[in-house]
Write a protein that holds these residues in place. Sequence first.
Motif, mmCIF file in Angstrom:
data_model
loop_
_atom_site.group_PDB
_atom_site.id
_atom_site.type_symbol
_atom_site.label_atom_id
_atom_site.label_comp_id
_atom_site.label_asym_id
_atom_site.label_seq_id
_atom_site.Cartn_x
_atom_site.Cartn_y
_atom_site.Cartn_z
ATOM 1 N N MET A 1 0.836 -1.193 0.000
ATOM 2 C CA MET A 1 0.000 0.000 0.000
ATOM 3 C C MET A 1 0.879 1.254 0.000
ATOM 4 O O MET A 1 1.829 1.360 0.764
ATOM 5 N N THR A 2 0.612 2.174 -0.900
ATOM 6 C CA THR A 2 1.382 3.404 -0.997
ATOM 7 C C THR A 2 0.948 4.371 0.090
ATOM 8 O O THR A 2 -0.232 4.641 0.263
ATOM 9 N N ILE A 3 1.924 4.865 0.857
ATOM 10 C CA ILE A 3 1.640 5.802 1.940
ATOM 11 C C ILE A 3 2.104 7.188 1.528
ATOM 12 O O ILE A 3 3.214 7.366 1.036
ATOM 13 N N GLY A 4 1.256 8.170 1.722
ATOM 14 C CA GLY A 4 1.623 9.535 1.387
ATOM 15 C C GLY A 4 1.137 9.940 0.014
ATOM 16 O O GLY A 4 0.523 9.166 -0.720
ATOM 17 N N VAL A 5 1.403 11.197 -0.325
ATOM 18 C CA VAL A 5 0.932 11.756 -1.587
ATOM 19 C C VAL A 5 2.112 12.320 -2.367
ATOM 20 O O VAL A 5 3.191 12.573 -1.816
ATOM 21 N N THR A 6 1.900 12.524 -3.664
ATOM 22 C CA THR A 6 2.948 13.071 -4.508
ATOM 23 C C THR A 6 3.129 14.564 -4.224
ATOM 24 O O THR A 6 2.301 15.196 -3.556
ATOM 25 N N ILE A 7 4.186 15.130 -4.780
ATOM 26 C CA ILE A 7 4.450 16.549 -4.560
ATOM 27 C C ILE A 7 3.323 17.414 -5.133
ATOM 28 O O ILE A 7 2.957 18.431 -4.550
ATOM 29 N N GLY A 8 2.761 16.984 -6.262
ATOM 30 C CA GLY A 8 1.661 17.736 -6.843
ATOM 31 C C GLY A 8 0.434 17.721 -5.946
ATOM 32 O O GLY A 8 -0.237 18.744 -5.771
ATOM 33 N N GLN A 9 0.131 16.552 -5.377
ATOM 34 C CA GLN A 9 -1.012 16.440 -4.478
ATOM 35 C C GLN A 9 -0.754 17.225 -3.188
ATOM 36 O O GLN A 9 -1.651 17.891 -2.665
ATOM 37 N N ALA A 10 0.477 17.132 -2.688
ATOM 38 C CA ALA A 10 0.820 17.870 -1.468
ATOM 39 C C ALA A 10 0.654 19.380 -1.682
ATOM 40 O O ALA A 10 0.138 20.101 -0.827
ATOM 41 N N ALA A 46 2.664 14.775 8.391
ATOM 42 C CA ALA A 46 3.562 15.723 9.048
ATOM 43 C C ALA A 46 4.138 16.716 8.040
ATOM 44 O O ALA A 46 4.303 17.911 8.337
ATOM 45 N N ASP A 47 4.421 16.228 6.836
ATOM 46 C CA ASP A 47 4.930 17.116 5.785
ATOM 47 C C ASP A 47 3.869 18.139 5.380
ATOM 48 O O ASP A 47 4.178 19.322 5.172
ATOM 49 N N LEU A 48 2.623 17.659 5.252
ATOM 50 C CA LEU A 48 1.548 18.575 4.875
ATOM 51 C C LEU A 48 1.350 19.653 5.937
ATOM 52 O O LEU A 48 1.127 20.829 5.625
ATOM 53 N N LEU A 49 1.415 19.246 7.211
ATOM 54 C CA LEU A 49 1.272 20.215 8.292
ATOM 55 C C LEU A 49 2.381 21.253 8.219
ATOM 56 O O LEU A 49 2.143 22.465 8.366
ATOM 57 N N ARG A 50 3.600 20.785 7.965
ATOM 58 C CA ARG A 50 4.734 21.700 7.857
ATOM 59 C C ARG A 50 4.531 22.680 6.691
ATOM 60 O O ARG A 50 4.782 23.876 6.821
ATOM 61 N N LEU A 51 4.035 22.186 5.580
ATOM 62 C CA LEU A 51 3.791 23.044 4.417
ATOM 63 C C LEU A 51 2.741 24.111 4.726
ATOM 64 O O LEU A 51 2.874 25.272 4.338
#
Length: 263
Positions: A1-10, A46-51
């Motif tokens: 299962m792929t976890i997380g999203v691509t840079i475009g989605q982020a 966590a990356d999305l929150l940081r962004l």
Amino acid sequence: MTIGVTIGQAAAFAGVTVKAIRHYHKHGLIDEPRRDSSGYRRYGSADLLRLVQIRTLAAAGVPLAEVRAILDADPDRFAATLADVEQRLDERIDDLMARRDMLRRLATGDRALLPDRVLAKLDQVAADLGFTPEDVTMAREGLVLVRALVPEGFDDYVSRVERSLDDPRYVSLVKRMWRAAEWEPDDPRVDELATAMADYFLARPALLPVPAALRTRTDAATRYGLLADHGQEQKPAWTRLRALFEARMRAAGTDVAQRTPAD
């Protein structure tokens, strides 16, 4: 299962652009996530929150060079920094509101771009001295030029004029000067008025209506010339009056346009 999203989605989720995220990576504001088995970088919660935090601070006017230190600070420092950011935002809001009010004044035909207190004083003086509407317009434009060319000396200039207006002799000179606008340049009254004006200000140099801040500028003479020239193209007698007045002041050791060393 792929976890997380691509840079475009982020980027879409965080409300920024892909280019912005790459810029954040370049400047160390957010670490680059690991790549998945397909070679794509995957951004977690966590990356999305940081962004979102980066975007919020940047939108609030915080320079990107300061963002990382803010986000990585301890809770007390973080709270104190946010309070400082909030104060800066309040100052920006006040400035924007002042600009909005100025635009509204322009839209309603008020082209003076002057503080209300100055306009009120000008209206009072104009009524006392019997200014025509054209006189008032010229006086307003002159004040706008002072504010534009010597902004740091505008309040000083207004204060000098206000103090002078308490003196009946000064008021008399002002009335004569405005009447002189209709004289011929070679009218002997022009010479007499220049002498009277020079005598008055030589005896009261603190009231000379030239912003003190003007004389600390390297281009003082140029800015003074722009101020003094206002209106003279339509009033030849004023041109001669100014030349005679300045000549008498210089002869007495006072050059109204001369630059003096900064304090």
